[in-house]
Design an enzyme around this catalytic site. Sequence first.
Site, PDB file in Angstrom:
ATOM      1  CB  THR A   1     -39.501  24.912 -12.653  1.00 52.64           C
ATOM      2  OG1 THR A   1     -40.614  25.323 -13.456  1.00 52.64           O
ATOM      3  CG2 THR A   1     -39.336  25.887 -11.496  1.00 52.64           C
ATOM      4  CG  HIS A   2     -40.472  21.010 -15.006  1.00 54.22           C
ATOM      5  ND1 HIS A   2     -40.508  19.687 -14.626  1.00 54.22           N
ATOM      6  CD2 HIS A   2     -41.269  21.679 -14.131  1.00 54.22           C
ATOM      7  CE1 HIS A   2     -41.309  19.551 -13.584  1.00 54.22           C
ATOM      8  NE2 HIS A   2     -41.766  20.742 -13.258  1.00 54.22           N
TER       9      HIS A   2
ATOM     10  CE  LYS B   1      -4.529   2.969   4.059  1.00 53.78           C
ATOM     11  NZ  LYS B   1      -5.475   2.151   4.855  1.00 53.78           N
TER      12      LYS B   1
ATOM     13  CG  ASN C   1     -15.534  23.548 -26.915  1.00 59.86           C
ATOM     14  OD1 ASN C   1     -16.547  23.928 -27.497  1.00 59.86           O
ATOM     15  ND2 ASN C   1     -14.574  22.864 -27.523  1.00 59.86           N
TER      16      ASN C   1
ATOM     17  CE1 TYR D   1      -7.029  -2.657   8.541  1.00 61.46           C
ATOM     18  CE2 TYR D   1      -6.017  -4.831   8.352  1.00 61.46           C
ATOM     19  CZ  TYR D   1      -6.185  -3.545   7.884  1.00 61.46           C
ATOM     20  OH  TYR D   1      -5.524  -3.136   6.755  1.00 61.46           O
TER      21      TYR D   1
ATOM     22  CE  LYS E   1     -18.098  24.264 -30.232  1.00 62.82           C
ATOM     23  NZ  LYS E   1     -17.902  22.799 -30.254  1.00 62.82           N
TER      24      LYS E   1
ATOM     25  CB  SER F   1      -0.922   0.015   1.228  1.00 59.54           C
ATOM     26  OG  SER F   1      -0.162   0.013   2.430  1.00 59.54           O
TER      27      SER F   1
ATOM     28  CB  SER G   1     -13.107  22.702 -31.822  1.00 59.24           C
ATOM     29  OG  SER G   1     -13.146  21.651 -32.767  1.00 59.24           O
TER      30      SER G   1
ATOM     31  CG  ASN H   1      -5.208  -3.693  13.382  1.00 59.68           C
ATOM     32  OD1 ASN H   1      -4.528  -3.820  12.370  1.00 59.68           O
ATOM     33  ND2 ASN H   1      -5.881  -4.695  13.928  1.00 59.68           N
TER      34      ASN H   1
ATOM     35  CD  GLU I   1     -18.173  20.743 -21.822  1.00 58.17           C
ATOM     36  OE1 GLU I   1     -19.039  21.155 -22.599  1.00 58.17           O
ATOM     37  OE2 GLU I   1     -17.066  20.307 -22.201  1.00 58.17           O
TER      38      GLU I   1
ATOM     39  CD  GLN J   1      -3.166  -2.754   1.351  1.00 52.34           C
ATOM     40  OE1 GLN J   1      -2.540  -3.298   2.249  1.00 52.34           O
ATOM     41  NE2 GLN J   1      -2.970  -3.039   0.070  1.00 52.34           N
TER      42      GLN J   1
END
Length: 467
Positions: A159-160, A335, A295, A327, A293, A28, A287, A114, A300, A332
Amino acid sequence: MAENKKQVSWGGRFSDKPDDLMQVFGESISFDSRLAPYDLQGSLGHAAMLAKVGLLDDKEFKEISEGIEELAEEVQSEDFPWKLELEDVHMNLEQALRSKTEAADKLHAGRSRNDQVATDMRLFLKDACGQLRTGLEGAMSSALELAQRYATVAIPGYTHLQRAQPVTVGHHILAHLEALGRDHERFSTVADHANVCPLGSGAIAGSTLPLDREYAAKALGFVDAEGNARLTANGMDAVADRDVFVEFATACATCAIHLSRLAEDFILWNSTEFGFVDLPDSFTTGSSLMPQKKNPDCFELVRGKTGRMVGNLQTLLVTIKGLPLTYNRDLQEDKPPVFDSLDQLSLCLAVVTGVLRKCTFDEEACRCAASDPLLLATDLADYLVERGVAFRKAHHVVGELVGLAESKQCVLPDLSDEQAQAICEQIGSDWRDVFDLARAFGKREKAGMPGPKQIADRIKYWQSLLG
C-alpha cells in the site's frame, strides 16, 4: 446536374455539386468502410421485410439478395472500389448494388441513413463485445495459469508502494483476474444494451409505408432470450442515442485501466530493485545505446495505450454533450473512437495473454522479500487483541516495538522478551510465533483472504468458468 445526381443520393434539391474540399472534409468512407458487413446484413434484413410486406416482389428480393451476397464477397476479398465522392459506406454499397440490379432503387424505402447507421453500429457493437470477451477470456486464462503455478509463493503486498502485509503471487494475480472478470460482465451488458433494433425509425418519425419492424428485428437477431423482437421505442431517440457507444468506450477504458494497473505491477516486479519476475525475451526490447538493457515495452505500451482509450471516451462525451435532438453531422465523429478502442484493447489483451503465459517468477527473491518481519506487524497487533488488548492500544504497542527495534538496529523478533514485555505486559513468550509465514497464511482462511485453501478454491472457481 446529371453528374451530381450520380454522385450523391440527396442531389435533387441542389444545383451545384459539392466542392472538392467539402467532399474531403465530409467523407467518412475512410473509416466507416469497416461497417460494410453490418451494412449489408442490415440491408438484407430490410429487404426481407420489404418483401414480406409486399414492397418488393420475389424477383426483386432475389436479385437484391444475390447482389448483397456478391458485394459481401467483394468486400471480404478487399476488391471493392470505395469511392470518396459517395461519402460513406451506405452510399458506396447502395450504388454498387444498383449496378447489379435496378431493384436496389427500392431498397431504401422506409429507411434513412440515420436509422441505417444506428442499426449498423448496434450490429457492430454486439460483434465487438463478443470479440473482446473472447480476448478477455484469453488474458484471464493466462493469468489463471500463472496464479495456479505460483499459488503459494509468498510475496509482499503493498500500500502506498510500501511493504504492507504478506500475500502470495496467486492471491495477487487473482486480484487482477477478478477485475478482468468484471470487464467480461461489463461487455456482456453493453452487448445486451446494443441488442435493440432502431431500423424503421427512419430519419426521426418512421414512415407511412407498411413496415414490419418486428420482422426486420428478428431477421437481424435483435431478439430477447425467448426470441421476441427488441425494438427502440422512440424514433427520435433511436437515431440520436449514442449511449451504447459511450458504454462501449467506457467498458474499453475501464478494462484498459485494469490492464494498465496489472502492467504497472509487472514493470515494478521486473525491475532490478524488485527482481520478482522475468519477462520473456519475445515481448521485451533492448536499448539502442545500452547493450545490457531488457525493457518491459510490452507492458509500457499497454500502460500508454490506456490513455488513448480514455481519450476516446472523452472524445465521444464531448461530441455528444451539446447536441440537440436528433441527428447532427457531428455524430459522424462517433465511430473512429469506438473503432480505435476496439482495435487497441484487442491488441492489449493479446499482448497480455502472451506475456503472462511466458513470464516466470523468481521464487527465492519473492520469499526473501516476503520474509521481512515488519510485514507481520499487524499480525502481532492481532495477537495482542486475542490476549485482551484493545486494538488501538495494540496498534500503539506494536508501533513502539518497531521504533525500539529500529533504535537498536535489529529486526523486530530479535527484541528480548523483557524488552517487549516492558512495553506491554500482555506479551507472552510465544509472541515470535507470529512471524511465521505459514502461520500467517493459515490464519487467513476466510473469504477473500490469501489462505492456501481460499486461493485453491478461487482457482477452481475460475477454472470452472474458463475451462
